[in-house]
Design an enzyme around this catalytic site. Structure first.
Site, PDB file in Angstrom:
ATOM      1  N   THR A  32       0.854  -1.194   0.000  1.00 40.50           N
ATOM      2  CA  THR A  32       0.000   0.000   0.000  1.00 40.50           C
ATOM      3  C   THR A  32       0.890   1.244   0.000  1.00 40.50           C
ATOM      4  O   THR A  32       1.952   1.238   0.628  1.00 40.50           O
ATOM      5  CB  THR A  32      -0.904  -0.017   1.241  1.00 40.50           C
ATOM      6  OG1 THR A  32      -1.822  -1.097   1.103  1.00 40.50           O
ATOM      7  CG2 THR A  32      -1.682   1.283   1.402  1.00 40.50           C
ATOM      8  N   GLY A  33       0.429   2.292  -0.685  1.00 44.25           N
ATOM      9  CA  GLY A  33       1.179   3.546  -0.693  1.00 44.25           C
ATOM     10  C   GLY A  33       1.552   3.936  -2.109  1.00 44.25           C
ATOM     11  O   GLY A  33       1.249   3.224  -3.075  1.00 44.25           O
ATOM     12  N   THR A  35       4.522   4.172  -3.593  1.00 41.19           N
ATOM     13  CA  THR A  35       5.529   3.346  -4.276  1.00 41.19           C
ATOM     14  C   THR A  35       4.898   2.038  -4.738  1.00 41.19           C
ATOM     15  O   THR A  35       5.118   1.591  -5.873  1.00 41.19           O
ATOM     16  CB  THR A  35       6.729   3.071  -3.355  1.00 41.19           C
ATOM     17  OG1 THR A  35       7.086   4.271  -2.679  1.00 41.19           O
ATOM     18  CG2 THR A  35       7.923   2.556  -4.133  1.00 41.19           C
ATOM     19  N   GLY A  88       6.266  -0.859  -0.168  1.00 39.33           N
ATOM     20  CA  GLY A  88       7.125   0.277   0.152  1.00 39.33           C
ATOM     21  C   GLY A  88       7.463   0.325   1.626  1.00 39.33           C
ATOM     22  O   GLY A  88       7.127  -0.586   2.397  1.00 39.33           O
ATOM     23  N   GLU A 109      -0.287  -5.162   6.177  1.00 40.73           N
ATOM     24  CA  GLU A 109       1.001  -5.310   5.475  1.00 40.73           C
ATOM     25  C   GLU A 109       1.896  -6.323   6.188  1.00 40.73           C
ATOM     26  O   GLU A 109       2.569  -7.140   5.542  1.00 40.73           O
ATOM     27  CB  GLU A 109       1.706  -3.954   5.382  1.00 40.73           C
ATOM     28  CG  GLU A 109       1.005  -2.996   4.429  1.00 40.73           C
ATOM     29  CD  GLU A 109       1.554  -1.584   4.468  1.00 40.73           C
ATOM     30  OE1 GLU A 109       1.405  -0.872   3.475  1.00 40.73           O
ATOM     31  OE2 GLU A 109       2.135  -1.175   5.507  1.00 40.73           O
TER      32      GLU A 109
HETATM   33  C1  5RP Z   1       1.597   2.172   4.148  1.00 39.57           C
HETATM   34  C2  5RP Z   1       3.065   1.934   4.108  1.00 39.57           C
HETATM   35  C3  5RP Z   1       3.811   2.473   2.935  1.00 39.57           C
HETATM   36  O1  5RP Z   1       4.484   1.422   2.306  1.00 39.57           O
HETATM   37  C4  5RP Z   1       4.789   3.504   3.431  1.00 39.57           C
HETATM   38  O2  5RP Z   1       4.108   4.488   4.188  1.00 39.57           O
HETATM   39  C5  5RP Z   1       5.518   4.169   2.248  1.00 39.57           C
HETATM   40  O3  5RP Z   1       4.582   4.922   1.523  1.00 39.57           O
HETATM   41  P1  5RP Z   1       4.977   5.626   0.157  1.00 39.57           P
HETATM   42  O4  5RP Z   1       5.373   4.556  -0.807  1.00 39.57           O
HETATM   43  O5  5RP Z   1       3.735   6.364  -0.259  1.00 39.57           O
HETATM   44  O6  5RP Z   1       6.124   6.571   0.439  1.00 39.57           O
HETATM   45  O7  5RP Z   1       3.665   1.345   4.972  1.00 39.57           O
HETATM   46  O8  5RP Z   1       1.038   1.725   5.350  1.00 39.57           O
END
Ligand code: 5RP
Length: 221
Positions: A32-33, A35, A88, A109
């Protein structure tokens, strides 16, 4: 190119490299996120025969819209074992400890990563740090919340909706030196559903986008 554009490009490069690691027949966990979101188009474009488990409703919807098969991870019929999960992170230290949960999805996750043979972390280079820093994301049970907060000490509640599992999303803001000691302590506090410290034992490899390239760092845990 601005610094922000460079970070986004590095996230995308790392995600594209991770998409190449997926093989036909695999069961794959999708993180999730922002990336992890970059992973979905190149993965869908490969048109592999795979089934996926999503770590959030947002990822599930985005994957399905691209034609990726998403199966449930709820109940006894769910896959007990995944071949690979790609996700990510907010921070990665030199030993391979992660801070995750910037998006509040760390409980799902961690459950998906723990069920996976290989957990692949995809990050832009700015996520690589010498030492992890607070805040550490938390998911807390609503039941008994006042007592849990009193036991934890320095915690900030996030002004967001509850997790899909009904948990309250918060951040531990206390300082710490030893991530394992903090992880063990947080895991032992009644009312803490999950925290965002992921140990190196869980991580197989970190793919770091650096400029136009991708550095692959194996984690031996
Ligand atoms: C979500 C996460 C994401 O992987 C983490 O916050 C990184 O986010 P991004 O890829 O938007 O920088 O752990 O719960």
């Amino acid at each position: 190119m601005s610094a922000t554009e460079n970070i986004e490009r590095e996230k995308q490069r790392a995600a594209e490299a991770a998409a190449e690691l997926v093989q036909n027949g695999m069961t794959v966990g999708l993180g999730t996120g922002s990336t992890a979101a970059y992973l979905l188009p190149p993965l869908a474009a490969r048109k592999l025969d795979i089934r996926c488990v999503a770590t959030s409703p947002a990822t599930s919807q985005a994957a399905r819209e691209l034609g990726i098969e998403v199966v449930s991870f709820v109940g006894l019929e769910a896959p007990a074992h995944l071949d690979m999960t790609i996700d990510g992170a907010d921070e990665v230290d030199p030993a391979g400890w992660l801070v995750k949960g910037g998006g509040g999805a760390h409980t799902r996750e961690k459950a998906v990563a723990a069920a996976s043979d290989r957990f692949i972390v995809i990050v832009s280079a700015n996520k690589m740090v010498e030492k992890l820093t607070p805040p550490i994301p938390l998911e807390l049970a609503e039941f008994g919340l006042a007592g849990t907060l009193a036991r934890l000490g320095p915690v900030r509640l996030r002004d967001v909706t509850h997790s899909p599992d009904g948990g309250v999303i918060a951040d531990y803001t206390g300082s710490f030196d030893d991530p394992r000691a903090l992880a063990d302590w947080l895991s032992a506090v009644p009312g803490v559903v999950e925290h965002g410290l992921f140990p190196p034992e869980m991580v197989a490899e970190v793919l770091v986008g650096r400029g136009d390239g991708v550095e692959r760092i194996p984690v031996t845990g």
